[in-house]
Write a protein that holds these residues in place. Structure first.
Motif, PDB file in Angstrom:
ATOM      1  N   PRO A 137       0.820  -1.226   0.000  1.00  0.00           N
ATOM      2  CA  PRO A 137       0.000   0.000   0.000  1.00  0.00           C
ATOM      3  C   PRO A 137       0.848   1.269   0.000  1.00  0.00           C
ATOM      4  CG  PRO A 137       0.069  -0.943   2.187  1.00  0.00           C
ATOM      5  CD  PRO A 137       0.818  -1.897   1.304  1.00  0.00           C
ATOM      6  N   GLU A 138       0.409   2.245  -0.785  1.00  0.00           N
ATOM      7  CA  GLU A 138       1.054   3.570  -0.726  1.00  0.00           C
ATOM      8  C   GLU A 138       0.168   4.457   0.140  1.00  0.00           C
ATOM      9  OE1 GLU A 138       2.360   5.432  -4.230  1.00  0.00           O
ATOM     10  OE2 GLU A 138       3.222   3.622  -5.100  1.00  0.00           O
ATOM     11  N   LEU A 139       0.065   4.054   1.379  1.00  0.00           N
ATOM     12  CA  LEU A 139      -0.915   4.663   2.272  1.00  0.00           C
ATOM     13  C   LEU A 139      -0.326   4.801   3.674  1.00  0.00           C
ATOM     14  CD1 LEU A 139      -3.914   5.383   2.975  1.00  0.00           C
ATOM     15  CD2 LEU A 139      -4.332   2.950   3.247  1.00  0.00           C
ATOM     16  N   SER A 140      -0.408   5.986   4.227  1.00  0.00           N
ATOM     17  CA  SER A 140       0.030   6.187   5.619  1.00  0.00           C
ATOM     18  C   SER A 140      -0.847   7.261   6.251  1.00  0.00           C
ATOM     19  CB  SER A 140       1.500   6.619   5.670  1.00  0.00           C
ATOM     20  OG  SER A 140       1.639   7.926   5.143  1.00  0.00           O
ATOM     21  N   GLU A 141      -0.700   7.420   7.559  1.00  0.00           N
ATOM     22  CA  GLU A 141      -1.492   8.438   8.270  1.00  0.00           C
ATOM     23  C   GLU A 141      -0.592   9.558   8.766  1.00  0.00           C
ATOM     24  OE1 GLU A 141      -5.056   6.148  10.680  1.00  0.00           O
ATOM     25  OE2 GLU A 141      -3.054   6.208  11.544  1.00  0.00           O
ATOM     26  N   HIS A 142      -1.165  10.750   8.820  1.00  0.00           N
ATOM     27  CA  HIS A 142      -0.503  11.823   9.550  1.00  0.00           C
ATOM     28  C   HIS A 142      -0.766  11.606  11.042  1.00  0.00           C
ATOM     29  CE1 HIS A 142      -0.255  14.936   6.040  1.00  0.00           C
ATOM     30  NE2 HIS A 142       0.635  13.966   5.955  1.00  0.00           N
ATOM     31  N   GLY A 143       0.031  12.252  11.875  1.00  0.00           N
ATOM     32  CA  GLY A 143      -0.158  12.103  13.320  1.00  0.00           C
ATOM     33  C   GLY A 143      -1.473  12.724  13.787  1.00  0.00           C
ATOM     34  N   GLU A 144      -2.006  12.166  14.852  1.00  0.00           N
ATOM     35  CA  GLU A 144      -3.242  12.702  15.429  1.00  0.00           C
ATOM     36  C   GLU A 144      -2.948  14.064  16.072  1.00  0.00           C
ATOM     37  OE1 GLU A 144      -6.608  11.267  18.684  1.00  0.00           O
ATOM     38  OE2 GLU A 144      -4.566  10.525  18.843  1.00  0.00           O
ATOM     39  N   VAL A 380     -10.124  13.154  11.320  1.00  0.00           N
ATOM     40  CA  VAL A 380      -9.860  12.264  10.180  1.00  0.00           C
ATOM     41  C   VAL A 380      -9.182  13.049   9.055  1.00  0.00           C
ATOM     42  CG1 VAL A 380     -11.007  10.962   8.334  1.00  0.00           C
ATOM     43  CG2 VAL A 380     -11.680  10.609  10.707  1.00  0.00           C
ATOM     44  N   PHE A 381      -9.662  14.277   8.823  1.00  0.00           N
ATOM     45  CA  PHE A 381      -9.105  15.121   7.767  1.00  0.00           C
ATOM     46  C   PHE A 381      -7.634  15.441   8.045  1.00  0.00           C
ATOM     47  CE2 PHE A 381      -8.167  19.488   6.339  1.00  0.00           C
ATOM     48  CZ  PHE A 381      -8.307  19.313   4.965  1.00  0.00           C
ATOM     49  N   PHE A 395      -9.881   8.381   2.797  1.00  0.00           N
ATOM     50  CA  PHE A 395     -10.604   9.475   3.447  1.00  0.00           C
ATOM     51  C   PHE A 395     -12.073   9.481   2.996  1.00  0.00           C
ATOM     52  CE2 PHE A 395     -11.859  14.071   3.243  1.00  0.00           C
ATOM     53  CZ  PHE A 395     -11.923  14.306   4.603  1.00  0.00           C
ATOM     54  N   ALA A 396     -12.287   9.276   1.697  1.00  0.00           N
ATOM     55  CA  ALA A 396     -13.665   9.239   1.167  1.00  0.00           C
ATOM     56  C   ALA A 396     -14.441   8.074   1.788  1.00  0.00           C
ATOM     57  CB  ALA A 396     -13.630   9.112  -0.354  1.00  0.00           C
ATOM     58  N   ARG A 397     -13.761   6.916   1.933  1.00  0.00           N
ATOM     59  CA  ARG A 397     -14.428   5.750   2.545  1.00  0.00           C
ATOM     60  C   ARG A 397     -14.783   6.032   4.009  1.00  0.00           C
ATOM     61  NH1 ARG A 397     -10.327   2.878  -0.089  1.00  0.00           N
ATOM     62  NH2 ARG A 397      -9.229   2.472   1.880  1.00  0.00           N
ATOM     63  N   GLN A 398     -13.863   6.718   4.720  1.00  0.00           N
ATOM     64  CA  GLN A 398     -14.123   7.028   6.133  1.00  0.00           C
ATOM     65  C   GLN A 398     -15.334   7.947   6.292  1.00  0.00           C
ATOM     66  OE1 GLN A 398     -10.031   8.350   6.880  1.00  0.00           O
ATOM     67  NE2 GLN A 398      -9.926   6.945   8.612  1.00  0.00           N
ATOM     68  N   LYS A 414     -26.115  17.816  -4.460  1.00  0.00           N
ATOM     69  CA  LYS A 414     -26.181  17.144  -5.769  1.00  0.00           C
ATOM     70  C   LYS A 414     -24.788  17.078  -6.364  1.00  0.00           C
ATOM     71  CE  LYS A 414     -30.935  18.529  -6.810  1.00  0.00           C
ATOM     72  NZ  LYS A 414     -31.204  19.143  -5.496  1.00  0.00           N
ATOM     73  N   ASP A 415     -24.653  16.282  -7.418  1.00  0.00           N
ATOM     74  CA  ASP A 415     -23.368  16.098  -8.094  1.00  0.00           C
ATOM     75  C   ASP A 415     -22.782  17.451  -8.509  1.00  0.00           C
ATOM     76  OD1 ASP A 415     -21.457  14.301  -8.926  1.00  0.00           O
ATOM     77  OD2 ASP A 415     -22.103  14.386 -11.020  1.00  0.00           O
ATOM     78  N   GLY A 416     -21.522  17.708  -8.108  1.00  0.00           N
ATOM     79  CA  GLY A 416     -20.857  18.959  -8.482  1.00  0.00           C
ATOM     80  C   GLY A 416     -20.960  20.050  -7.443  1.00  0.00           C
ATOM     81  N   ASP A 417     -21.770  19.865  -6.382  1.00  0.00           N
ATOM     82  CA  ASP A 417     -21.883  20.886  -5.324  1.00  0.00           C
ATOM     83  C   ASP A 417     -20.565  21.005  -4.547  1.00  0.00           C
ATOM     84  OD1 ASP A 417     -24.424  21.519  -5.973  1.00  0.00           O
ATOM     85  OD2 ASP A 417     -25.401  20.540  -4.274  1.00  0.00           O
ATOM     86  N   THR A 418     -20.304  22.197  -4.017  1.00  0.00           N
ATOM     87  CA  THR A 418     -19.067  22.447  -3.267  1.00  0.00           C
ATOM     88  C   THR A 418     -19.250  22.094  -1.790  1.00  0.00           C
ATOM     89  OG1 THR A 418     -18.504  24.247  -4.771  1.00  0.00           O
ATOM     90  CG2 THR A 418     -17.360  24.212  -2.643  1.00  0.00           C
ATOM     91  N   ILE A 419     -18.283  21.335  -1.266  1.00  0.00           N
ATOM     92  CA  ILE A 419     -18.271  20.985   0.155  1.00  0.00           C
ATOM     93  C   ILE A 419     -17.024  21.629   0.770  1.00  0.00           C
ATOM     94  CG2 ILE A 419     -18.369  19.111   1.852  1.00  0.00           C
ATOM     95  CD1 ILE A 419     -20.648  18.986  -0.192  1.00  0.00           C
ATOM     96  N   LYS A 420     -17.199  22.417   1.834  1.00  0.00           N
ATOM     97  CA  LYS A 420     -16.068  23.082   2.489  1.00  0.00           C
ATOM     98  C   LYS A 420     -15.753  22.402   3.811  1.00  0.00           C
ATOM     99  CE  LYS A 420     -17.009  27.687   0.560  1.00  0.00           C
ATOM    100  NZ  LYS A 420     -17.493  29.049   0.856  1.00  0.00           N
ATOM    101  N   LEU A 421     -14.444  22.216   4.066  1.00  0.00           N
ATOM    102  CA  LEU A 421     -13.979  21.650   5.329  1.00  0.00           C
ATOM    103  C   LEU A 421     -12.722  22.415   5.731  1.00  0.00           C
ATOM    104  CD1 LEU A 421     -14.013  19.565   7.578  1.00  0.00           C
ATOM    105  CD2 LEU A 421     -12.966  17.925   6.042  1.00  0.00           C
ATOM    106  N   LEU A 422     -12.804  23.136   6.871  1.00  0.00           N
ATOM    107  CA  LEU A 422     -11.739  24.077   7.245  1.00  0.00           C
ATOM    108  C   LEU A 422     -11.519  25.043   6.083  1.00  0.00           C
ATOM    109  CD1 LEU A 422      -9.306  21.698   9.202  1.00  0.00           C
ATOM    110  CD2 LEU A 422     -11.042  23.230  10.131  1.00  0.00           C
ATOM    111  N   GLU A 423     -10.271  25.199   5.595  1.00  0.00           N
ATOM    112  CA  GLU A 423     -10.073  26.150   4.483  1.00  0.00           C
ATOM    113  C   GLU A 423     -10.031  25.449   3.122  1.00  0.00           C
ATOM    114  OE1 GLU A 423      -5.891  25.594   6.321  1.00  0.00           O
ATOM    115  OE2 GLU A 423      -7.972  25.520   6.939  1.00  0.00           O
ATOM    116  N   PHE A 424     -10.419  24.161   3.082  1.00  0.00           N
ATOM    117  CA  PHE A 424     -10.365  23.394   1.834  1.00  0.00           C
ATOM    118  C   PHE A 424     -11.757  23.202   1.236  1.00  0.00           C
ATOM    119  CE2 PHE A 424      -6.664  22.365   4.319  1.00  0.00           C
ATOM    120  CZ  PHE A 424      -5.643  22.354   3.395  1.00  0.00           C
ATOM    121  N   GLU A 425     -11.767  23.003  -0.076  1.00  0.00           N
ATOM    122  CA  GLU A 425     -13.052  22.768  -0.766  1.00  0.00           C
ATOM    123  C   GLU A 425     -12.987  21.478  -1.564  1.00  0.00           C
ATOM    124  OE1 GLU A 425     -14.170  26.087  -3.177  1.00  0.00           O
ATOM    125  OE2 GLU A 425     -14.329  27.478  -1.473  1.00  0.00           O
ATOM    126  N   PHE A 426     -14.081  20.721  -1.539  1.00  0.00           N
ATOM    127  CA  PHE A 426     -14.198  19.471  -2.273  1.00  0.00           C
ATOM    128  C   PHE A 426     -15.431  19.521  -3.163  1.00  0.00           C
ATOM    129  CE2 PHE A 426     -12.332  18.705   1.882  1.00  0.00           C
ATOM    130  CZ  PHE A 426     -11.179  17.983   1.589  1.00  0.00           C
TER     131      PHE A 426
END
Length: 430
Positions: A137-144, A380-381, A395-398, A414-426
């Motif tokens: 896996p190319e997968l790791s976690e940042h520290g809590e 988690v973010f 992250f998406a699965r979590q 709906k599909d394409g809507d903006t989701i904001k988390l802290l200063e980031f947008e998805f």
């Protein structure tokens, strides 16, 4: 200067990041993942130091941030855990969460410790995520992230005996003649602007700590004068010594003084009235004191012993100190924490359960975008490494597992809507 209450910010250290690495040694076939875990962040720990008497050290230094854990390394090497950040506090310090008002710790004995802000755990390296289906896996976690909070430190003096009474009745003078304490003494109200402590020793070798608590005035329980600031210091005393000016120098009646001060103690905290009280009839060397004492005794309905003394001429002090020492020996400590058992006999640290975390909260911005917040989703973010595709998918699965996707659909996403988390947008993808 005596500092007895202050507000500070504490933050536990973040955990170290996990590592994505693979073994590439020449003679290690199919080397596989070899990323180590990050180390644990440091806790912020308060420790009682007997020599300290005030919270002065916190007046200028109000931010305490513990160090983070070391990042994981290749060859499955774990990052080093950080050493705890030890902060010294005086005995009698009560630590309260500034937001929830819950008591985190009640520190009374030398060497006693309490964790005030926990450090975060280290993030896991990619070795931890290897499965038969995904052996590399190319997968790791940042520290809590470490716990952060604002706390209020409050100092409650650990005196066995508290001297109470109106200003200028002779409390400071009494303390100065029975102990080595040298409080400032003058003929004006509120001479004592900070509680003075003195070690008193009786002729038969017994000793106790006496605190001259600054003068009370009517309405102190509701904050008049220096109010709560000083009533606080009476809370831990086992015996209350009520000093009354029997010569009525200020023109007030001794019995009225007595009733007023006791009313203040009762209004502030009902438990204070359970303490044994010794009445000290001071200034007996002055004219009219004898007459006033007779009248006082005739009006007194409570069963408290009365000791006529003169702090100025030192008459009657010996018997008073013996009586106080006897009363301390037969009086247990009074735990004031609601959670402590009545029969505890000693004030121990009170640990409360942590407040339940809110997993996630969804709100709308004026521009129509959805704003995601909440303790669990932010944690988690922060522990996700967005530079790797595999981590982003995890992250998406979590989020899906927490029910965020479903909740967004229910709110009309709906599909394409903006989701904001802290200063980031998805972007919301169906």
């Amino acid at each position: 200067m005596f500092v007895d209450q202050t507000k500070i910010y504490v933050k536990g250290g973040d955990g170290g990041n996990g590592m994505v690495a693979f073994r590439r040694e020449k003679y290690v076939p199919k080397g596989g993942p070899a990323g180590g875990d990050g180390g644990k962040g440091a806790d912020v720990v308060f420790e009682v130091e007997e020599g300290l008497r005030t919270l002065m050290d916190f007046r200028y230094n109000r931010h305490f941030k513990a160090s983070r854990g070391e990042h994981g390394m290749s060859k499955n090497q774990h990052g080093r855990n950080s050493k705890d950040m030890i902060i010294k506090v005086p005995p009698g310090t009560v630590v309260t969460d500034a937001d929830t008002k819950e008591v985190i710790a009640d520190l009374t004995e030398h060497g006693q410790r309490a964790i005030i802000a926990k450090g975060g755990r280290g993030g896991r390296g990619n070795t931890r995520f290897a499965t038969p289906a995904n052996p590399a896996p190319e997968l790791s976690e940042h520290g809590e992230p470490g716990q952060e909070r604002e706390v209020v430190l409050e100092l409650k003096l650990l005196a066995d005996v508290g001297l109470v009474g109106f200003p200028s009745v002779g409390k400071s003078t009494l303390l100065s003649v029975v102990s080595s304490a040298r409080p400032k003494i003058a003929e004006y109200h509120f001479t004592t602007i900070a509680p003075n402590l003195g070690m008193v020793e009786t002729e038969d070798g017994r000793s106790f700590v006496m605190a001259d608590l600054p003068g009370l005035i009517e309405g102190a329980h509701s904050g008049v004068g220096l109010g709560h600031q000083f009533l606080r210091h009476i809370e831990r005393t086992r015996v209350i010594v009520h000093v009354i000016d029997m010569a009525a120098v200020e023109g007030r009646g001794p019995y009225e003084d007595y009733l007023t001060i006791n009313k203040e103690l009762k209004e502030y905290n009902l438990r204070l009235t359970e303490r044994p009280q010794i009445i000290v009839a001071n200034k007996m060397d002055m004219p009219e004191a004898e007459e006033n004492l007779k009248e006082f005794k005739s009006r007194l309905t409570d069963d408290h012993p009365i000791f006529p003394i003169s702090a100025f001429t030192r008459q009657g002090l010996r018997d008073l100190l013996f009586a106080v020492a006897d009363k301390i020996e037969e009086t247990p400590e009074f735990p004031l924490m609601e959670d402590e058992e009545e029969d505890n006999g000693i004030n121990r640290v009170v640990y409360k359960h942590e407040k339940p975390q809110t997993e996630f909260v969804i709100t709308r911005d004026p521009d129509g975008s959805f704003v995601l917040s909440g303790d669990a989703v932010i944690k988690v973010f922060k522990m996700t490494d967005f530079s790797r595709e595999e981590s982003v998918r995890r992250f998406a699965r979590q989020l899906r597992g927490m029910g965020v996707d479903e909740a967004l659909r229910e709110r009309g996403a709906k599909d394409g809507d903006t989701i904001k988390l802290l200063e980031f947008e998805f972007e919301f993808v169906e």
